[in-house]
Every structure is written in structure tokens, then in C-alpha cells.
Design a protein around this motif. Structure first.
Motif, PDB file in Angstrom:
ATOM      1  N   ALA A 258      45.251 -33.169  11.691  1.00 30.78           N
ATOM      2  CA  ALA A 258      46.686 -32.901  11.850  1.00 30.78           C
ATOM      3  C   ALA A 258      47.500 -34.185  11.689  1.00 30.78           C
ATOM      4  CB  ALA A 258      46.949 -32.276  13.217  1.00 30.78           C
ATOM      5  N   ILE A 259      46.976 -35.289  12.217  1.00 32.61           N
ATOM      6  CA  ILE A 259      47.672 -36.566  12.060  1.00 32.61           C
ATOM      7  C   ILE A 259      47.668 -36.998  10.601  1.00 32.61           C
ATOM      8  CG2 ILE A 259      47.620 -39.017  12.673  1.00 32.61           C
ATOM      9  CD1 ILE A 259      46.466 -38.160  15.391  1.00 32.61           C
TER      10      ILE A 259
ATOM     11  N   GLY B  86      36.683 -43.025  23.038  1.00 35.81           N
ATOM     12  CA  GLY B  86      37.200 -44.385  23.066  1.00 35.81           C
ATOM     13  C   GLY B  86      37.168 -45.070  21.724  1.00 35.81           C
ATOM     14  N   VAL B  87      36.048 -44.918  20.967  1.00 33.84           N
ATOM     15  CA  VAL B  87      35.929 -45.580  19.670  1.00 33.84           C
ATOM     16  C   VAL B  87      36.953 -45.030  18.693  1.00 33.84           C
ATOM     17  CG1 VAL B  87      34.416 -45.946  17.696  1.00 33.84           C
ATOM     18  CG2 VAL B  87      33.483 -46.071  20.025  1.00 33.84           C
ATOM     19  N   ASN B  88      37.022 -43.679  18.589  1.00 31.69           N
ATOM     20  CA  ASN B  88      37.954 -43.082  17.636  1.00 31.69           C
ATOM     21  C   ASN B  88      39.401 -43.287  18.068  1.00 31.69           C
ATOM     22  OD1 ASN B  88      36.510 -41.832  15.409  1.00 31.69           O
ATOM     23  ND2 ASN B  88      35.548 -40.531  16.947  1.00 31.69           N
TER      24      ASN B  88
ATOM     25  N   ALA C 133      47.411 -29.760  18.012  1.00 32.23           N
ATOM     26  CA  ALA C 133      46.963 -30.110  16.654  1.00 32.23           C
ATOM     27  C   ALA C 133      46.466 -28.888  15.878  1.00 32.23           C
ATOM     28  CB  ALA C 133      45.869 -31.161  16.717  1.00 32.23           C
ATOM     29  N   PRO C 134      47.328 -27.902  15.604  1.00 31.31           N
ATOM     30  CA  PRO C 134      46.864 -26.692  14.917  1.00 31.31           C
ATOM     31  C   PRO C 134      46.358 -26.977  13.512  1.00 31.31           C
ATOM     32  CG  PRO C 134      49.256 -26.760  14.983  1.00 31.31           C
ATOM     33  CD  PRO C 134      48.771 -27.873  15.849  1.00 31.31           C
ATOM     34  N   VAL C 135      45.249 -26.330  13.169  1.00 27.05           N
ATOM     35  CA  VAL C 135      44.675 -26.410  11.831  1.00 27.05           C
ATOM     36  C   VAL C 135      44.666 -24.994  11.265  1.00 27.05           C
ATOM     37  CG1 VAL C 135      42.590 -26.910  10.508  1.00 27.05           C
ATOM     38  CG2 VAL C 135      43.294 -28.451  12.346  1.00 27.05           C
ATOM     39  N   LEU C 136      45.129 -24.840  10.035  1.00 30.54           N
ATOM     40  CA  LEU C 136      45.200 -23.521   9.422  1.00 30.54           C
ATOM     41  C   LEU C 136      43.861 -23.149   8.801  1.00 30.54           C
ATOM     42  CD1 LEU C 136      48.188 -24.567   9.591  1.00 30.54           C
ATOM     43  CD2 LEU C 136      48.660 -23.111   7.612  1.00 30.54           C
TER      44      LEU C 136
ATOM     45  N   GLY D  51      37.273 -30.878  18.322  1.00 34.98           N
ATOM     46  CA  GLY D  51      38.648 -31.054  18.783  1.00 34.98           C
ATOM     47  C   GLY D  51      39.259 -32.343  18.265  1.00 34.98           C
ATOM     48  N   GLY D  52      38.486 -33.411  18.306  1.00 37.88           N
ATOM     49  CA  GLY D  52      38.989 -34.683  17.814  1.00 37.88           C
ATOM     50  C   GLY D  52      39.234 -34.674  16.318  1.00 37.88           C
TER      51      GLY D  52
END
Length: 637
Positions: A545-546, A568-570, A482-485, A538-539
Motif C-alpha cells: 500500500a505504501i 523491527g528490521v523492516n 492498508a487495503p489491498v485489492l 500483514g506487513g
């Protein structure tokens, strides 16, 4: 378009370049004609510069003649009249012309650097993915930064000025020959020796300059590697070891820089020595000839002034040779990248438009007997060489496959005879142990690589017959890490959907349960995410990214371990969001957590690059031992 499915010949497998195209160290050699396109982009300005140089040469050549006339008039007791003021005027005009010419050269030099950087960046960002697999990021960055900067020296350190200086040089030679042929003959011998020496040394400067730039590239790559993983380095107490590694690369760049300096140090004084020797010869022999009555004092003074005017452009020419050869060393590294074929080189023969999936009766995606091996690397990094020395070549081959410097071979297959279909509008999951080839399936769908055998189709069309950009417009891909710029939340969201509004961005963040990021920073969508998204968890990086993929709203979504960093919740909230956006779309999901895919329409089980089972969750529990074991370990049976 060729439909052969055998292994393609990749980098390192092409015909070897001619020896004449290589430097002494075997690296690609740039030639002066390759510099010309960069210069000709500014031909109008360079024309003005050359015209100014010609005017400057004429004003300079007139000065010794006026000085000689002044001396003659003084000796004869005549009035100087307008001569002094004319001489002063020529000096002032010459200075003004020189200053304006210098500004134009600096401006043009910056333009050359800009155009070379644009061309290099444009090529670099369209290189095939395999090139990024082989090359270090820091070295590529160094080519854009320090290598292109050396091209400026071609203009600012004497090349164009040497063209104008050539007029002065020729004019001075003619004047000296007219004043005294004997003194001219003695002078030209000294000059010829100096020119021969410079030309001989300049060949070594080009090779040394290229090696120096390569060492700078190694240094940049080491710094980039350490900084990008600074938290890992600190946590492992490896800071001092990383500093030692970077220090060694810095010392390597320093040593090569010294080698260039040593060679340059031989070139630079040559013009000074030539001037001093020529001056002493002219002074000694000329003084004798004045005493004998062969020439006048005014003629000797004029000859000496013309001598200085001849040596000055000669020094410019020596400097130009030096700077051009350093630039050619850097240009060789620039051209190495520019000459590589772009990723879309094969797209020139595409024959089909992307099918409209909504109207297609074919599966959205289909793999038919697909096999794939990652291309063999043509060279090793220094780190890989060290590893090979430590553990042996056999161990390296067992881990990564043999590395052939001759080319023509590939590593062990990652996928072998893989066949499955993804029906339009279905949710299909790819599962299996690590290293089974799941992420490679997505890499092939995105055409980061092409299969070595078999066919991958989109809506019934072989994706190799489709332009890559058009193909990718149909796919929303969320990578495993999940790369973030670096930048802001908005910039990350708009990466694949540049026309989206702020309302669209806020809506998609709510759908992926990320609105809390907006609430904790008053900047909202303009909140910075830090380098590689370090200011997000991280999440949060994964959800961003999604969200980026969802905002583009493609007909097919590819999610690679899209919930691996969620609690679990997310995870449950994310599953609900994916359920909403998957309506009317085709969804392909890679997952280690079987709980996230048990309700998929179809599940494909991969192991060691082969399909070992297909079906629903309940069917696979009964029919496929590997899937049953995975389900047992995750308490799903």
C-alpha cells in the motif's frame, strides 16, 4: 460556493417524499416512465420488433379467414386451389417472424440490463463515503446483480410483444364483432372481469417484489460478511452460528419469493380460465345459433379461432403487467441509489484551481478551528436492532451517539476546534491515544467528509473550493488497514499511477523492501495477491500500500500507522525508504510508535478530538503530560 460552516443536512434529514411517491410499505416507488429511458436507448431495435410484431399480427389474422374460406369451399364442393398453400405459407412466415423477434427481444433485454448496471455502478462508486458507512456492501452488490436482472423481464416476458399483440387483439375484436355481435358481447364480459382482477392483483405484486429483492439483498450482505471474515469466523468456532444467521436470511428471501409466487399464481391462470369460460360460452351459444341458422359453421369456426387469437395477446398483456410490476419493484431499489447525489455534487460551484504548492508561500496544509461530528445514521441494520434490544437504547447512545430516525442531529464531536499547520516540505506527526481523532483528520483532508465548522486549507485555499479529484491528486494516502485489492501486484501498484512502467513498479517495490514477493513467484508483477491481499502477510500488505502511494509521487504523503505491521528490521528499512521519498515532499504521519516520529520537524498531540500540545519531541516531553506519559510507556524518556 456556500461558506457556511454549520452542520450540513445529510441523508435522512431531507424533506420527506410525497406519499404518492412511496409504496404501501413506505419505500420509494418507481413508476413506468422511469423504465422508458432504458427502453428508448434501444428504440431502433424496438421499432424493428414492433414492425415484426405488426407483420406477425397480420399473418395471424389472415389465417382464420382462410380457414373459414376452406370450410365454405369444402361444403360447397369447390376446388381449394391456392388456399391450402397460402395457409401453410402464412404459418411458416409467422413462425419465422416470431423467432427473429424473440432473438431481438433477448438481445435488447441484455442491453437494458447492461446499461442499467453501468449507470448504477457509475453512481454507486461516486456516492459520498457516508452512504457506504450506512449501507451494507452485500445489499449494494445485490442491486447491481439480481435487481437489474429483473429489468430484462420487461422485454423478454411480454411488454413489447404485448404491443404487437395489441394489434392482433384489436383485429380479432373487429372480426368477432363483424361475424356475430351477440357472441362477441358475451365474450367481452368474461374478458373484462379477467382484466379487472389482474389490475387489482398487480398492485400487490410490485410491493411484494420489492420486499423480495430487499430480502435477497439481506442474504447477499450476510454471505458477503461471513466470507470476507471467514478466517475470523473459523477461529472463533462460529461457523455454525453464521450458517444459522444466513439460513434465516435465506428463509426470509424464500418466504417473500413465495408471496410473489402466490400472487403471480393468481394472475397466470386467469387468462386460461377466461379462455376456457369464453370458449364454452361461444361453443354452447354458437352451436345453438348454427342450429337455428343464424350463422354458418364456417363463421363459428372462424369466430372460435379469432377468440383464441384475442385471448393469446390478452395472456401476454397479463404476463407483461406481472413482469413490469416485478421490474418496478426492483427499479425502485435501483433508482434509490441513482437518485442519491454524488460525492462531487458540491464541486459544481468550485471557484479555484489547486494551487501549485512549490510556488506557494502558504503552509502546505492548515487546520483553522476545525470541528467535526460524523453524520447521524438515518436507519439501523438488523444487527444493530438486535444489539439495541440486548443492551438497551441508552447503552447504544453512549457507544455510538443517538440514532434519530427523524434526522437533523449528529453524534458527539470527534474533533473540536482543531488548529495546526503543516509547513511546505516539513515532516509532521500526529500522535495520541486511540480514538483521539487522528484518522479523522486524514478523512477530512481527503474530503471523505467536510468539517462541521472551521476551515481546512491546501496552499492557502479552502479545500471546499477545490474539486475533490484535483485535491486528491496532491495527496498520497496510505490507510491504517492498508487495503489491498484482489488481483495482481501490478494492478495494485497501478491503481493510482496507471501510466507507470514495469521498471517503475519494480523500483518502488525495492524501495519498500518488497522485492522478495517478486522472487518467490515466477509470475513476478502478475503474481496474484488473493482476496483483500490474503496471500500476503500483514506487513507485506502494508508495504504494498505504501509502494502504491509512492509510485503516484504526490507532493503530500499521508501515512496512517504505516509501520504498525512491520517487524523491527523492516520498520527500519521502511523508515529509510520514507526518508528518501519524503525529500522535497510534505509528509504527515500518524503513529502510535513514537520511535518512528521522534525525529519529525513538528508533532501535534491529539486527545479526545482536541489539540493538547505541539512541538518537537524534546519540547513535548517537557510541556505536554500526555505525550510524556506515552513516551515513558515506550521507553523513550
Amino acid at each position: 460556493m456556500s461558506m457556511g460552516f454549520g452542520p450540513r443536512r445529510l441523508r435522512g434529514t431531507q424533506a420527506s417524499p410525497r406519499r404518492s411517491d412511496l409504496d404501501d410499505d413506505g419505500a420509494p416507488k418507481a413508476r413506468f416512465r422511469q423504465l422508458l429511458p432504458y427502453l428508448l436507448e434501444h428504440k431502433k431495435v424496438l421499432g424493428v420488433v414492433i414492425a415484426l410484431s405488426a407483420l406477425g399480427a397480420l399473418t395471424g389474422l389472415a389465417q382464420p379467414l382462410l380457414v373459414a374460406e376452406v370450410i365454405s369451399r369444402v361444403e360447397a364442393g369447390l376446388e381449394l386451389e391456392w388456399l391450402v398453400w397460402t395457409l401453410v405459407g402464412l404459418v411458416v412466415v409467422s413462425a419465422l417472424l416470431s423467432g427473429y423477434r424473440h432473438y431481438l427481444l433477448q438481445k435488447t433485454g441484455e442491453g437494458v440490463v447492461l446499461s442499467s448496471r453501468k449507470q448504477l455502478i457509475r453512481r454507486m462508486l461516486f456516492l459520498p463515503i457516508r452512504e457506504f458507512d450506512e449501507r451494507r456492501t452485500g445489499d449494494l452488490v445485490s442491486r447491481v446483480g439480481s435487481d437489474t436482472t429483473l429489468l430484462r423481464a420487461v422485454l423478454t416476458q411480454g411488454l413489447v410483444e404485448a404491443i404487437g399483440g395489441a394489434l392482433t387483439f384489436v383485429g380479432a375484436i373487429i372480426a368477432m364483432l363483424v361475424l356475430d355481435a351477440l357472441l362477441f358481447s358475451l365474450t367481452i364480459v368474461v374478458v373484462a372481469i379477467a382484466v379487472t382482477t389482474v389490475v387489482t392483483l398487480s398492485r400487490r405484486i410490485r410491493v411484494a417484489s420489492r420486499k423480495a429483492q430487499e430480502r435477497v439483498g439481506d442474504l447477499t450482505a450476510s454471505v458477503e460478511r461471513a466470507i470476507s471474515a471467514i478466517r475470523t469466523v473459523r477461529a472463533a468456532n462460529a461457523t455454525h452460528r453464521e450458517i444459522d444467521v444466513i439460513d434465516k436470511d435465506a428463509e426470509g428471501a424464500w418466504r417473500m419469493g413465495l408471496q410473489v409466487a402466490r400472487i403471480s399464481a393468481l394472475v397466470v391462470p386467469i387468462s386460461g380460465i377466461a379462455l376456457q369460460v369464453a370458449f364454452l360460452v361461444v361453443l354452447g351459444v354458437g352451436g345453438y345459433r348454427v342450429a337455428s341458422g343464424a350463422i354458418t359453421v364456417a363463421s363459428l369456426v372462424a369466430f372460435i379461432l379469432f377468440l383464441f387469437m384475442m385471448i393469446m395477446p390478452l395472456g401476454q398483456a397479463f404476463g407483461a403487467i406481472n413482469s413490469v410490476n416485478q421490474a418496478l419493484g426492483a427499479l425502485g431499489r435501483i433508482q434509490e441509489i441513482i437518485d442519491l447525489p454524488g460525492e462531487a455534487a458540491d464541486d459544481a460551484t468550485t471557484t479555484q484551481n489547486v494551487p501549485t504548492l512549490a510556488d506557494s508561500t502558504q503552509p502546505a496544509l492548515a487546520f483553522q478551528g476545525v470541528s467535526f461530528s460524523y453524520p447521524e445514521r438515518a436507519h439501523r441494520s438488523e444487527a444493530e436492532k438486535v444489539v439495541a434490544e440486548e443492551i438497551g437504547e441508552d447503552a447504544v447512545a453512549a457507544l455510538t451517539g443517538p440514532i434519530s430516525l427523524e434526522g437533523g442531529s449528529t453524534r458527539a464531536p470527534v474533533l473540536t476546534d482543531v488548529s495546526f499547520e503543516v509547513p511546505l516540505g516539513a515532516r509532521v506527526a500526529l500522535v495520541g491515544p486511540s480514538g483521539a481523532g487522528k484518522s479523522t483528520v486524514f478523512a477530512l483532508l481527503e474530503r471523505f467528509y467536510d468539517p462541521t465548522a472551521g476551515v481546512i486549507s491546501l496552499g492557502g485555499s479552502d479545500i471546499r473550493n477545490l474539486e475533490r479529484e484535483a485535491l486528491r491528486s496532491q495527496l498520497g494516502y496510505v490507510e491504517q488497514d492498508a487495503p489491498v485489492l484482489a488481483g495482481t501486484i501490478r494492478q495494485n501498484l497501478l491503481l493510482a499511477a496507471s501510466e507507470a512502467t514495469d521498471a517503475d513498479c519494480i523500483d518502488v517495490l525495492q524501495r519498500v523492501n518488497l522485492e522478495s514477493v517478486l522472487e518467490r513467484d515466477p509470475a513476478g508483477l502478475d503474481a496474484p495477491v488473493g482476496e483483500a491481499g490474503v496471500m500476503l502477510s500483514g506487513g507485506e500488505r502494508q508495504r504494498l500500500a505504501i509502494g502504491r502511494a509512492l509510485l503516484a509521487a504526490p507532493p503530500i504523503l499521508l501515512l496512517d500507522e504505516s509501520t504498525s505491521s512491520l517487524d523491527g528490521v523492516n520498520e527500519q528499512l521502511m523508515r529509510e525508504a520514507i526518508d528518501k521519498v519524503s525529500e522535497g515532499r510534505t509528509l504527515v504521519v500518524i503513529a502510535h510508535r513514537l520511535s518512528t516520529v521522534v525525529d519529525s520537524d513538528h508533532i501535534v498531540v491529539l486527545d479526545h478530538g482536541r489539540v493538547v500540545g505541539e512541538g518537537t519531541h524534546s519540547e513535548l516531553v517537557k510541556s505536554t503530560p500526555l505525550y510524556r506519559d506515552l513516551a515513558k510507556h515506550q521507553l523513550l524518556v
